[in-house]
Motif scaffolding. Structure first.
Motif, PDB file in Angstrom:
ATOM      1  N   UNK A  17       0.826  -1.215   0.000  1.00 10.97           N
ATOM      2  CA  UNK A  17       0.000   0.000   0.000  1.00 10.97           C
ATOM      3  C   UNK A  17       0.855   1.258   0.000  1.00 10.97           C
ATOM      4  N   UNK A  18       1.997   1.187   0.677  1.00  7.08           N
ATOM      5  CA  UNK A  18       2.834   2.392   0.790  1.00  7.08           C
ATOM      6  C   UNK A  18       3.678   2.665  -0.448  1.00  7.08           C
ATOM      7  N   UNK A  19       4.248   1.611  -1.036  1.00  6.87           N
ATOM      8  CA  UNK A  19       5.206   1.867  -2.131  1.00  6.87           C
ATOM      9  C   UNK A  19       4.838   1.167  -3.433  1.00  6.87           C
ATOM     10  N   UNK A  20       3.691   0.500  -3.441  1.00  5.77           N
ATOM     11  CA  UNK A  20       3.267  -0.198  -4.656  1.00  5.77           C
ATOM     12  C   UNK A  20       3.759  -1.644  -4.653  1.00  5.77           C
ATOM     13  N   UNK A  21       3.010  -2.491  -5.386  1.00  2.79           N
ATOM     14  CA  UNK A  21       3.283  -3.937  -5.357  1.00  2.79           C
ATOM     15  C   UNK A  21       4.684  -4.267  -5.867  1.00  2.79           C
ATOM     16  N   UNK A  22       5.060  -3.662  -6.992  1.00  2.00           N
ATOM     17  CA  UNK A  22       6.339  -4.018  -7.615  1.00  2.00           C
ATOM     18  C   UNK A  22       7.508  -3.710  -6.672  1.00  2.00           C
ATOM     19  N   UNK A  23       7.493  -2.504  -6.100  1.00  2.00           N
ATOM     20  CA  UNK A  23       8.605  -2.101  -5.231  1.00  2.00           C
ATOM     21  C   UNK A  23       8.626  -2.888  -3.929  1.00  2.00           C
ATOM     22  N   UNK A  24       7.439  -3.133  -3.379  1.00  3.51           N
ATOM     23  CA  UNK A  24       7.374  -3.844  -2.097  1.00  3.51           C
ATOM     24  C   UNK A  24       7.893  -5.277  -2.254  1.00  3.51           C
ATOM     25  N   UNK A  25       7.447  -5.935  -3.311  1.00  3.41           N
ATOM     26  CA  UNK A  25       7.878  -7.329  -3.530  1.00  3.41           C
ATOM     27  C   UNK A  25       9.377  -7.350  -3.832  1.00  3.41           C
ATOM     28  N   UNK A  26       9.820  -6.345  -4.586  1.00  2.00           N
ATOM     29  CA  UNK A  26      11.259  -6.273  -4.897  1.00  2.00           C
ATOM     30  C   UNK A  26      12.070  -6.129  -3.600  1.00  2.00           C
ATOM     31  N   UNK A  27      11.605  -5.266  -2.693  1.00  2.00           N
ATOM     32  CA  UNK A  27      12.337  -5.060  -1.428  1.00  2.00           C
ATOM     33  C   UNK A  27      12.389  -6.363  -0.632  1.00  2.00           C
ATOM     34  N   UNK A  28      11.263  -7.068  -0.528  1.00  2.00           N
ATOM     35  CA  UNK A  28      11.239  -8.335   0.221  1.00  2.00           C
ATOM     36  C   UNK A  28      12.187  -9.359  -0.424  1.00  2.00           C
ATOM     37  N   UNK A  29      12.165  -9.408  -1.748  1.00  2.00           N
ATOM     38  CA  UNK A  29      13.017 -10.408  -2.431  1.00  2.00           C
ATOM     39  C   UNK A  29      14.494 -10.049  -2.282  1.00  2.00           C
ATOM     40  N   UNK A  30      14.794  -8.765  -2.290  1.00  5.23           N
ATOM     41  CA  UNK A  30      16.196  -8.353  -2.099  1.00  5.23           C
ATOM     42  C   UNK A  30      16.663  -8.733  -0.693  1.00  5.23           C
ATOM     43  N   UNK A  31      15.780  -8.577   0.299  1.00  2.00           N
ATOM     44  CA  UNK A  31      16.151  -8.957   1.674  1.00  2.00           C
ATOM     45  C   UNK A  31      16.389 -10.464   1.762  1.00  2.00           C
ATOM     46  N   UNK A  32      15.533 -11.226   1.094  1.00  2.00           N
ATOM     47  CA  UNK A  32      15.695 -12.694   1.087  1.00  2.00           C
ATOM     48  C   UNK A  32      17.061 -13.062   0.488  1.00  2.00           C
ATOM     49  N   UNK A  33      17.372 -12.451  -0.628  1.00  2.00           N
ATOM     50  CA  UNK A  33      18.623 -12.718  -1.326  1.00  2.00           C
ATOM     51  C   UNK A  33      19.840 -12.304  -0.486  1.00  2.00           C
ATOM     52  N   UNK A  34      19.660 -11.243   0.289  1.00  2.00           N
ATOM     53  CA  UNK A  34      20.811 -10.707   1.035  1.00  2.00           C
ATOM     54  C   UNK A  34      21.309 -11.699   2.092  1.00  2.00           C
ATOM     55  N   UNK A  35      20.448 -12.556   2.591  1.00  2.00           N
ATOM     56  CA  UNK A  35      20.898 -13.540   3.594  1.00  2.00           C
ATOM     57  C   UNK A  35      21.825 -14.556   2.914  1.00  2.00           C
ATOM     58  N   UNK A  36      21.487 -14.930   1.686  1.00  2.00           N
ATOM     59  CA  UNK A  36      22.377 -15.833   0.945  1.00  2.00           C
ATOM     60  C   UNK A  36      23.691 -15.138   0.616  1.00  2.00           C
ATOM     61  N   UNK A  37      23.617 -13.840   0.338  1.00  2.00           N
ATOM     62  CA  UNK A  37      24.857 -13.098   0.059  1.00  2.00           C
ATOM     63  C   UNK A  37      25.769 -13.119   1.286  1.00  2.00           C
ATOM     64  N   UNK A  38      25.163 -12.903   2.460  1.00  2.00           N
ATOM     65  CA  UNK A  38      25.963 -12.940   3.697  1.00  2.00           C
ATOM     66  C   UNK A  38      26.585 -14.322   3.895  1.00  2.00           C
TER      67      UNK A  38
END
Ligand SMILES: Cc1cc2nc3c(=O)[nH]c(=O)nc-3n(C[C@H](O)[C@H](O)[C@H](O)COP(=O)(O)OP(=O)(O)OC[C@H]3O[C@@H](n4cnc5c(N)ncnc54)[C@H](O)[C@@H]3O)c2cc1C
Length: 400
Positions: free
Chosen positions: A87-108
């Motif tokens: 609702x705050x940033x739109x579906x595309x951006x929100x899902x992108x942010x969540x997926x980037x966070x998911x990916x970042x754990x694998x990066x670590x």
């Protein structure tokens, strides 16, 4: 500003770095990184990997800002529900942010493996408990939203929670993609690795008080009038951005943490999951390698360090009481406690990248309660920006 008080467990466990020096002469580099916490260390990592010459300065002993205070639960889920973020940033951006966070754990995880770092990094599941009936409803909606967007999540009913974890709550979300780490040790290990292998220089007790930019260079000056000339500056000052950025983007909060005496492993819950809950402010719980329970929460809007610290005793009691509501039979006894300050933003997302009032600088700021995943994202993005691979759709830009 005092970022923390009390006895952060990681500092006691690992001790101060003996590997430090002050900057005593003017110096030149390609990239100057301000801040030697986990964000600055990760920025240095990605720059060093790309053979970009950089140095780090910190006004404190290295890595002893918020990074020492962190409970270092690594979760792809951020403080904002995905459905709220949409609702705050739109579906595309929100899902992108969540997926980037998911990916970042694998990066670590990859950094831990590549650099052969021993920092108690461990994949561990996470439980997001419903605190009440509204929390249950929110979790149901969140479960559907995350599932729809292909994010890893399971829904646990009241019955499943009791039978699997002996936790009496009416519902929970579960995922197996989280992790925990000793961030202070991790941060120091990254710095040590690149000092040794990439010629990284790290200067502690070096306080940047002035920055001047010209066409192709930027110069930072310390409170002792020593100057550092660079092509770019990366500002990774954690929650103390006020002296470097001409805009207020974070609301500061104080949070309180305690660590128990070591427990018998059989007195801990199954899988030693990371635990948090839907109440705001929420309680957050993890364990340590030596089977201590680390539990924090009862956040308050930050006013000043004195007021924050005066509340510590009361907060410890509140935290223990709430913990016992989740685990009534626990024999938890406190060993250490501390409090720290962190900052969130209006939409729960950090600010990463350039700011029109500060040429030749990149910022990495405002990461909320799950800041470490955002530090990874910021570090990779800033490396790309430096290399000219600008993300035209930077969802973390200033002025969004
Ligand atoms: C109690 C607590 C629990 C937390 N739990 C979690 C968690 O479970 N999971 C999670 O992901 N995140 C958590 N966080 C948030 C996380 O710890 C932070 O997001 C992260 O540590 C920020 O790292 P940083 O490097 O940006 O900041 P810092 O570690 O604060 O480093 C910034 C450094 O910049 C230096 N600096 C600032 N200004 C200047 C200047 N002008 N000149 C020179 N140096 C300067 C400071 O001295 C400091 O050392 C928690 C935070 C707290 C306080």
């Amino acid at each position: 500003m005092d970022l923390k008080s009390g006895l952060p467990f990681w500092l006691i466990k690992n001790g101060l770095s003996t590997n430090y020096k002050r900057l005593e002469n003017d110096i030149e580099t390609d990239v100057l990184i301000i801040g030697s916490g986990i964000t600055g260390a990760l920025v240095a990592h990605f720059l060093c990997e790309n053979n970009i010459k950089c140095i780090i300065v910190d006004k404190r002993m290295e890595s002893t800002g918020s990074t020492t205070a962190s409970t270092a639960q690594l979760q792809y889920e951020i403080d904002e529900y995905l459905f709220d973020l949409i609702e705050k940033v739109g579906e595309k951006n929100a899902v992108k942010a969540y997926k980037m966070c998911l990916e970042s754990i694998s990066t670590l995880e990859k950094i831990v493996k590549d650099l052969k770092i021993d920092a108690d990094f461990k994949r561990i599941p996470s439980l997001y408990l419903a605190s009440d009936a509204k929390g249950k409803k929110d979790l149901e909606r969140e479960f559907e939203t995350r599932k729809q967007h292909g994010l890893p999540v399971e829904y646990l009913s009241e019955k499943q929670l009791v039978s699997k974890y002996n936790i009496k709550r009416i519902a929970a979300l579960y995922n197996n993609e989280s992790a925990q780490v000793d961030t202070y040790k991790f941060c120091q290990a990254i710095l040590d690795y690149h000092r040794k292998h990439s010629g990284l220089e790290v200067y502690s007790h070096t306080n940047i008080t002035q920055i001047k930019s010209s066409k192709n260079t930027i110069t930072a000056t310390t409170d002792k009038n020593i100057s550092i000339k660079a092509k770019k500056i990366v500002a990774a000052p954690g929650f103390e951005s006020e002296s470097l950025l001409d805009e207020k983007v974070m609301q500061l909060e104080s949070t309180y943490v305690l660590v128990s005496q070591p427990m018998h492993p059989e007195d801990l819950w199954k899988e030693k999951c990371l635990i948090w809950e839907t109440a705001r402010p929420y309680l957050y719980i993890r364990t340590t390698e030596d089977n201590r329970i680390m539990v924090g929460g009862f956040d308050e809007p930050f006013q000043d360090p004195k007021k924050r610290d005066a509340l510590m005793d009361k907060k410890n009691k509140d935290i223990l009481k709430r913990f016992k509501k989740i685990f009534p039979e626990s024999k938890i006894e406190m060993d250490f406690y501390w409090c720290g300050t962190f900052g969130g933003t209006k939409d729960g997302l950090p600010y990463i990248g350039e700011h029109k009032k500060h040429p030749n600088m990149y910022f990495a700021l405002g990461y909320g309660g799950n800041g470490i995943t955002f530090s990874v994202i910021a570090a990779e993005m800033i490396k790309d920006m430096y290399l000219g691979k600008q993300d035209e759709e930077n969802i973390y830009r200033f002025g969004r």
